[in-house]
Design an enzyme around this catalytic site. Sequence first.
Site, PDB file in Angstrom:
ATOM      1  N   MET A  92       0.802  -1.225   0.000  1.00  0.00           N
ATOM      2  CA  MET A  92       0.000   0.000   0.000  1.00  0.00           C
ATOM      3  C   MET A  92       0.839   1.280   0.000  1.00  0.00           C
ATOM      4  SD  MET A  92      -2.862  -1.375  -0.242  1.00  0.00           S
ATOM      5  CE  MET A  92      -4.051  -0.069   0.021  1.00  0.00           C
ATOM      6  N   HIS A 111      -2.626  -5.227 -10.025  1.00  0.00           N
ATOM      7  CA  HIS A 111      -3.631  -4.211  -9.714  1.00  0.00           C
ATOM      8  C   HIS A 111      -5.015  -4.743 -10.089  1.00  0.00           C
ATOM      9  CE1 HIS A 111      -5.218  -0.233  -9.003  1.00  0.00           C
ATOM     10  NE2 HIS A 111      -5.922  -0.363 -10.110  1.00  0.00           N
TER      11      HIS A 111
HETATM   12  C1  GRF Z   1      -5.172  -7.404  -4.680  1.00  0.00           C
HETATM   13  O1  GRF Z   1      -6.473  -7.220  -5.121  1.00  0.00           O
HETATM   14  C2  GRF Z   1      -4.192  -6.647  -5.534  1.00  0.00           C
HETATM   15  O2  GRF Z   1      -4.606  -6.511  -6.844  1.00  0.00           O
HETATM   16  C3  GRF Z   1      -4.167  -5.300  -4.863  1.00  0.00           C
HETATM   17  O3  GRF Z   1      -4.278  -5.566  -3.482  1.00  0.00           O
HETATM   18  C4  GRF Z   1      -4.935  -6.814  -3.303  1.00  0.00           C
HETATM   19  C5  GRF Z   1      -4.030  -7.664  -2.463  1.00  0.00           C
HETATM   20  O4  GRF Z   1      -4.613  -8.874  -2.093  1.00  0.00           O
HETATM   21  N1  GRF Z   1      -2.965  -4.569  -5.245  1.00  0.00           N
HETATM   22  P1  GRF Z   1      -3.756  -9.991  -1.327  1.00  0.00           P
HETATM   23  O5  GRF Z   1      -3.108  -9.316  -0.126  1.00  0.00           O
HETATM   24  O6  GRF Z   1      -2.748 -10.544  -2.266  1.00  0.00           O
HETATM   25  O7  GRF Z   1      -4.766 -11.001  -0.895  1.00  0.00           O
END
Ligand code: GRF
Length: 209
Positions: A92, A111
Amino acid sequence: MLDLAVIGSGNGSNFQSIADAIRSGRLEARIRCVISDRPDAFILERARRESLPAEYVDCSSCKTKVEGEGERRMIETLRRYGAETIALAGFMRIIKPGLLNAFSGQIINIHPSLLPAFPGLHAWKQALDYGVKISGCTVHYVDEGTDTGPILLQRSVPVLEGDNPETLHARIQEQEHLAYPLALQTMSKGLVHREDRRIRGSFSDGAKV
Ligand code: GRF
């Protein structure tokens, strides 16, 4: 064979899909370490369950960036574990030039939209609010912008009547878990060719982009 680091802030389901693909032989890679900017992130717990190095790295007091001492710590940790390719998975924070240049052309992200539509946060909610009928996910190289780097691979999903943000995100995530290992395997095989923004690759499911 890719020497991977996976960096995330949350649940880590994409990390899990990468680890599962390696175990089943669909992806020729080694995960050198898993890193999070949050000590309590479930991605770190998943890594421990896989007996992989799991490291919390304090990235910055600013919650949206990797910068200053935090950037130095991140680069040092990645190098210490011998990571060469960095897969961001639900991370993030914005990556700044120091880290980008330390792993030039080797940082990728996933993404939850068909970029360039809906960059930034809660892309699945943005897609629902806009009223698109098709959404999906994008694996792309990371550059200095937010979700703007050259696109490696996309997979689409329908937006269904009655979808809410959770149901649409869940459908997109099913495709993410296929797309990320596939994009990495194509990189591992040396089958990705970059011409400025345009990426050509022969993906192992037969798809060509
Ligand atoms: C996913 O939807 C990805 O595309 C976005 O954040 C989410 C992460 O999910 N960047 P996870 O932590 O891999 O379950």
